[in-house]
Write a protein that holds these residues in place. Sequence first.
Motif, PDB file in Angstrom:
ATOM      1  N   SER A 129      47.154  20.970  83.753  1.00  0.00           N
ATOM      2  CA  SER A 129      45.897  20.930  83.008  1.00  0.00           C
ATOM      3  C   SER A 129      45.164  19.613  83.240  1.00  0.00           C
ATOM      4  O   SER A 129      43.960  19.601  83.502  1.00  0.00           O
ATOM      5  CB  SER A 129      46.169  21.130  81.519  1.00  0.00           C
ATOM      6  OG  SER A 129      44.996  21.004  80.786  1.00  0.00           O
ATOM      7  N   TRP A 148      49.375  29.634  71.658  1.00  0.00           N
ATOM      8  CA  TRP A 148      50.116  30.266  72.757  1.00  0.00           C
ATOM      9  C   TRP A 148      49.298  31.353  73.442  1.00  0.00           C
ATOM     10  O   TRP A 148      49.254  31.427  74.663  1.00  0.00           O
ATOM     11  CB  TRP A 148      51.423  30.870  72.256  1.00  0.00           C
ATOM     12  CG  TRP A 148      52.423  29.878  71.734  1.00  0.00           C
ATOM     13  CD1 TRP A 148      52.533  28.554  72.045  1.00  0.00           C
ATOM     14  CD2 TRP A 148      53.453  30.152  70.787  1.00  0.00           C
ATOM     15  NE1 TRP A 148      53.555  27.985  71.357  1.00  0.00           N
ATOM     16  CE2 TRP A 148      54.152  28.945  70.568  1.00  0.00           C
ATOM     17  CE3 TRP A 148      53.854  31.290  70.104  1.00  0.00           C
ATOM     18  CZ2 TRP A 148      55.226  28.839  69.709  1.00  0.00           C
ATOM     19  CZ3 TRP A 148      54.926  31.186  69.245  1.00  0.00           C
ATOM     20  CH2 TRP A 148      55.600  29.976  69.048  1.00  0.00           C
ATOM     21  N   THR A 188      41.988  23.446  77.621  1.00  0.00           N
ATOM     22  CA  THR A 188      42.167  21.990  77.606  1.00  0.00           C
ATOM     23  C   THR A 188      41.317  21.303  78.669  1.00  0.00           C
ATOM     24  O   THR A 188      40.553  20.392  78.331  1.00  0.00           O
ATOM     25  CB  THR A 188      43.649  21.619  77.732  1.00  0.00           C
ATOM     26  OG1 THR A 188      44.352  22.177  76.605  1.00  0.00           O
ATOM     27  CG2 THR A 188      43.845  20.119  77.747  1.00  0.00           C
ATOM     28  N   ARG A 215      46.595  30.075  75.962  1.00  0.00           N
ATOM     29  CA  ARG A 215      46.957  29.200  77.084  1.00  0.00           C
ATOM     30  C   ARG A 215      46.648  29.888  78.406  1.00  0.00           C
ATOM     31  O   ARG A 215      46.668  31.102  78.517  1.00  0.00           O
ATOM     32  CB  ARG A 215      48.428  28.816  76.993  1.00  0.00           C
ATOM     33  CG  ARG A 215      48.662  27.916  75.801  1.00  0.00           C
ATOM     34  CD  ARG A 215      50.077  27.464  75.663  1.00  0.00           C
ATOM     35  NE  ARG A 215      50.170  26.624  74.462  1.00  0.00           N
ATOM     36  CZ  ARG A 215      51.289  26.183  73.953  1.00  0.00           C
ATOM     37  NH1 ARG A 215      52.442  26.477  74.537  1.00  0.00           N
ATOM     38  NH2 ARG A 215      51.287  25.442  72.867  1.00  0.00           N
ATOM     39  N   VAL A 256      46.894  23.970  72.141  1.00  0.00           N
ATOM     40  CA  VAL A 256      46.277  25.279  72.322  1.00  0.00           C
ATOM     41  C   VAL A 256      47.243  26.347  71.805  1.00  0.00           C
ATOM     42  O   VAL A 256      48.451  26.276  72.059  1.00  0.00           O
ATOM     43  CB  VAL A 256      45.936  25.520  73.812  1.00  0.00           C
ATOM     44  CG1 VAL A 256      45.335  26.898  74.026  1.00  0.00           C
ATOM     45  CG2 VAL A 256      44.977  24.442  74.319  1.00  0.00           C
ATOM     46  N   ALA A 285      53.011  22.292  82.521  1.00  0.00           N
ATOM     47  CA  ALA A 285      51.740  22.913  82.131  1.00  0.00           C
ATOM     48  C   ALA A 285      50.703  21.845  81.783  1.00  0.00           C
ATOM     49  O   ALA A 285      49.541  21.948  82.202  1.00  0.00           O
ATOM     50  CB  ALA A 285      51.945  23.856  80.957  1.00  0.00           C
ATOM     51  N   SER A 286      51.103  20.815  81.043  1.00  0.00           N
ATOM     52  CA  SER A 286      50.162  19.736  80.717  1.00  0.00           C
ATOM     53  C   SER A 286      49.745  18.977  81.964  1.00  0.00           C
ATOM     54  O   SER A 286      48.579  18.614  82.126  1.00  0.00           O
ATOM     55  CB  SER A 286      50.771  18.774  79.702  1.00  0.00           C
ATOM     56  OG  SER A 286      50.813  19.377  78.437  1.00  0.00           O
TER      57      SER A 286
END
Length: 183
Positions: free
Chosen positions: A133, A91, A99, A94, A89, A129-130
Amino acid sequence: MFKALQSDALTLVLINDDNLPGITPLFQGHPDTDEMLAELHENYLPQHDRQGRRTNFGFYTLLHGELAGMSLLSVDSWEELQGSTGADVFWHMRGRGVTPGSKPHLFYLAFELLGLHRVATGCLVSNVASRRSIEKTPGFVFEGISRESGRNERGEFEDERLYGILRREWAARYDPAQIRVLE
């Protein structure tokens, strides 16, 4: 072959050899343009196995019509009916749910259109962050840690968190009518 998968806010446009020349200009003008174009060419282009079956379904993702990034479904094994997902994604896009919002589209492709049995994803343990998500995505189940299975930005080996969803879990959680196929 379809051209895109769409819900209310998100449209995933399939990347094919015929539309690739028109995609590059869409990515221009952002601080992370070069990084995203490198990802596009490294991970999101169509790929096929020896039998000619497509194994890489890369998409550019639009949020309310604005380019937000890319989403991916890879068929890791046609024999075992297994796939995996990924996303990148921009910046500035985000934190808007791009996602996790794209996963219903990818699950629809995997389970409804391709007949897969299982879809997996993962992230390095340091990628908070992932992880957030993935954990926001209904249906993904944490399955464990794969020790030192990836390299982080510093080139060091790092553990990876693994998640998966099965076809029956998708069928119990998701309404296929939420996704429209655009031809």
